[in-house]
Design a protein around this motif. Sequence first.
Motif, PDB file in Angstrom:
ATOM      1  N   HIS A 122       0.543  -9.750   2.118  1.00 31.06           N
ATOM      2  CA  HIS A 122      -0.541  -9.616   1.135  1.00 31.06           C
ATOM      3  C   HIS A 122      -0.628 -10.855   0.260  1.00 31.06           C
ATOM      4  O   HIS A 122      -1.731 -11.316  -0.086  1.00 31.06           O
ATOM      5  N   GLU A 144       2.587   1.509   3.275  1.00 39.91           N
ATOM      6  CA  GLU A 144       3.615   0.486   3.503  1.00 39.91           C
ATOM      7  C   GLU A 144       4.893   0.785   2.723  1.00 39.91           C
ATOM      8  O   GLU A 144       5.980   0.409   3.161  1.00 39.91           O
ATOM      9  N   THR A 186       0.853  -1.173   0.000  1.00 40.09           N
ATOM     10  CA  THR A 186       0.000   0.000   0.000  1.00 40.09           C
ATOM     11  C   THR A 186       0.899   1.237   0.000  1.00 40.09           C
ATOM     12  O   THR A 186       2.097   1.148   0.329  1.00 40.09           O
TER      13      THR A 186
END
Length: 246
Positions: free
Chosen positions: A57, A41, A38
Motif C-alpha cells: 500500500h 489483510e 485492510t
Amino acid sequence: LGYPEINESPNVMEEGGLLKLLKDWDCEVVERKTAELTPEEEKAYGARYRLALASNHLAEMVADQIKAGALPIGLLSNCNGLMGMLAGHQRASDNRKPLKVGLVWVDAHGDFNTPETSLSGMMGGMPVAISTGLCLHHIRRACGLDPPLPTKYVTMEGARDTDPWEQYLIDQNDISQITVNDVKRLSPAIDMEMDRLSTITDLIYVHVDLDVLDPHDIPGASLPVEGGPTAEELSEALEIMFESPK
C-alpha cells in the motif's frame, strides 16, 4: 507506514516538528497518508507477510506522488519499510515498465543479512538483502518490489556495524561504500557515487536511518553505534546528494 506491528515514531516525527519545518522552508505538503492494512489483510497469517502487504500500500502511494510531481518523504517506523519505498519508485512509470531504482542506504548498519547469515534472525537486519533478491523472495514480491535491485544499484553510506558473514556478503557483492570519513570531509566520493548511480538508474531513493549519526547527536537511538557523523555533517552530505537531478 502503519500496521499493527509498529511503533508511533512516524507520528512523533510528523507532529513533533517536521510539518512546521517544511512550512518554514516554504514547502507545500500536498498529501499526507498512512499505509494501513485492510480488515481482510489484518487476518493474514504472519507478521512478516502483513508487513509486506502494508508496504505494498505504501508503494501505491509513493508511485502516485512521484507521478504527480511530488517528492515523497516516507516516515518509517523501522527499516523494513524500505521495500515499499523502493517498489513505489519502481512502479512510478507511465508505461508500466518498472523503473531502474538506485538506493543510497544511509545507516550505521548494513541490514544485508539473510536468514543464513543473521546472528539474531531479526528481519530488521535484512531489508537491503531482501530488496536485492538475496532472500525472502515471497516477502519482496508481496511488497510489490519486482524485479529486485541489482547490487550495483546500491550504495551504502556510514555503514560501520556489520556481522562477520553480513560483511562477507557486502564484500562479495561489491556493494559501493561512502565512509563516515567521506561524509565528514565531504569527499568527492559522494558526488562520484551519485554520478555512478545516475548513469545506470532512472531514479534514486535515499534512505536515512538516524542511527547513522554519532550517538551524541541522537541519544534516543535504540541501536547506537560510535564513530558516526554529526547531524550537521550528515545534512551537508545530503545536500550534495540531493543536487542530483535523479
